[in-house]
Design a protein around this motif. Structure first.
Motif: not given
Length: 524
Positions: A486, A498, A521
């Motif tokens: 992220c 993540s 992301y």
């Protein structure tokens, strides 16, 4: 503005207005070569541009070719109408495809005492500086179409020849686009706008009411200005046309006239605002940038750098008599960051209307209320009353600055391809997010691609509850088990640091977006 990350400012018209019939927005020009004293002087404009340039900020000036201010009075069968520019009833003839006689130019008191034509200042010294129209080259009767005000805005001939309410329509020339014969007036307007570029070092023009101009006139102006600025060493002078009436009209105008970009395409603003508020399907917004059928093209057209995108603006024609900013609605303060993030990270040239990032609400039903005093004071609607728009301590300002910094550092956010992504609640059944029971309370994800990099972005249209969904990503680019970190979250405590790639609907990741939040992301 520099700390926020702004790279260009669009300044509303600063030209001298008709003193007795002033338009509060600046579009009623009486002197095309002078700054209105309410704003200051020519030198103040030059100083503004120089200061902006020192901070790496371009300046785009709002200009008007279509009309002058209410500089003369008709002598004709008279009709009474409400003039929204002056907020009062006026008497002007309606367009009926006939020319009307003119009583005369208005003097400094607003009375039509000055002969309608070139003015002899020895016999009419009061024409300068507050009477008639300037520069003197524009004073001929041939400057104007003289056909009265527009009544049917959808009848093209009337919309091209009629007066814009009390603002007097200018005659630009005649003929087809390829054989257009510009009028002397259009030549002189080109010279006037060359002057401002040379004098103040302007970097671009936003051209008002292009829909109401001949395509040939717009092309001629574009060509003259582009050639002039190249001779000055300005290779990338930017011309943006306000082109209302939908994408098909806008794209045809861009193609035919050579303008760099279009502004004022109302369906972009509507779908951006109300998708974030959960009242539009996401596919309706994302298809705006690539639906070829709507512009009569055989293959898809990318509108990446040809359309200026925004959700608040100074007109809000789309809202009729219920004009207000994004933040006027309940819950909208929670959703403001989402709509700003959507604007900044999807296709188009993002534009933030001043004060929107400060939660100005503009509520009041009239476009006067969405043109609040920038530096605070008594004039303003509710949230913007006695507030200025330069507060750097607000959470929205600080988060927007972070998002703009990411936009500058990630080429995919500026120049990448864009795809709306399918989602799933169970990891098996995938579809594009859509409204249910007339509302959208969901993760809305999209990807931006550039070369071998994918950024996965998402907003949450639920203002109160975090939403989790499986999101489809590129199947070829990612491997099962790969981790996507992220790089931004509006609330890191409620989003995943993540994401791990799994084999679902090709490839997918499970992400959580905070209430009314925004996340990004990145492919490592």
């Amino acid at each position: 503005l520099k700390r926020l990350g702004i790279t260009a400012i669009w300044v509303s018209p600063i030209f001298k207005q008709v003193p007795t019939h002033q338009s509060y927005h600046g579009y009623g020009i009486q002197d095309f070569l002078e700054v209105d004293p309410h704003f200051g002087s020519r030198q103040d404009l030059r100083d503004l541009v120089n200061t902006a340039h020192l901070h790496g900020i371009y300046v785009i000036l709002d200009i008007i070719l279509n009309h002058a201010g209410n500089v003369f009075e008709y002598n004709a069968d008279r009709y009474e109408t409400f003039d929204r520019e002056q907020n009062r009833n006026i008497i002007d003839p309606r367009w009926d495809d006939n020319s009307y006689l003119v009583k005369g130019y208005r003097d400094k008191n607003g009375d039509p005492t000055i002969p309608f034509g070139p003015i002899n200042l020895q016999t009419h010294p009061d024409a300068w500086p507050d009477g008639s129209l300037w520069p003197a080259e524009l004073q001929t009767a041939e400057t104007f179409t003289q056909k009265g005000r527009i009544n049917n805005w959808d009848f093209e001939k009337e919309s091209l020849e009629g007066d814009f309410f009390g603002l007097k329509d200018i005659h630009h020339g005649k003929g087809s686009v390829d054989e257009y014969q510009p009028s002397e007036t259009l030549w002189h307007l080109c010279e006037a706008y060359k002057f401002w570029i040379a004098f103040a070092d302007i970097d671009g023009y936003r051209i008002d009411t292009v829909k109401h101009m001949d395509l040939g006139a717009t092309r001629f102006f574009n060509s003259v200005i582009k050639e002039f600025t190249v001779c000055m060493g300005k290779e990338n002078f930017y011309l943006i046309g306000e082109i209302t009436g939908g994408r098909q009209r806008a794209f045809r105008t861009l193609e035919v006239t050579g303008l760099d970009a279009a502004l004022g395409i109302d369906d972009i603003q509507d779908k951006m605002e109300y998708m974030v508020k959960g009242q539009r399907n996401p596919i309706d917004y994302f298809s705006l940038f690539r639906n070829s059928e709507l512009v009569n093209k055989d293959s898809h057209i990318w509108f990446r750098n040809r359309v200026v995108t925004m959700f608040d603006d100074h007109d809000q024609v789309r809202k009729g008599n219920n004009k207000a900013r994004f933040c006027a609605d309940p819950q909208a303060e929670k959703q403001l960051l989402s709509v700003l993030a959507l604007n900044l990270t999807t296709l188009g040239i993002p534009c933030i209307y001043y004060g929107s990032e400060q939660l100005f609400d503009g509520n009041g039903g009239n476009d006067r209320f969405i043109r609040e005093a920038m530096f605070g004071g008594d004039f303003g609607a509710f949230h913007s009353h006695n507030r200025h728009c330069f507060n750097e301590t607000t959470a929205v300002y600080q988060e927007v600055a972070k998002i703009i910094a990411l936009r500058k550092s990630k080429i995919a956010l500026r120049r990448g391809r864009q795809y709306l992504r399918q989602i799933s609640g169970n990891g098996i059944d995938f579809s594009f997010p859509s409204m249910k029971d007339n509302q959208l309370r969901s993760v809305v994800p999209w990807s931006r691609f550039f070369n071998d990099k994918e950024l996965v972005l998402a907003i949450n249209t639920d203002p109160d509850v975090a939403q989790t969904a499986w999101v489809t990503i590129d199947d070829r680019l990612h491997q099962v088990g790969q981790v996507l970190p992220c790089i931004y979250s509006s609330d890191p405590t409620q989003s995943r640091p993540s994401l791990t790639v799994e084999k679902r609907n090709g490839k997918a990741v499970l992400l959580t977006v905070p209430p009314a939040g925004f996340v990004i992301y990145e492919t490592p």
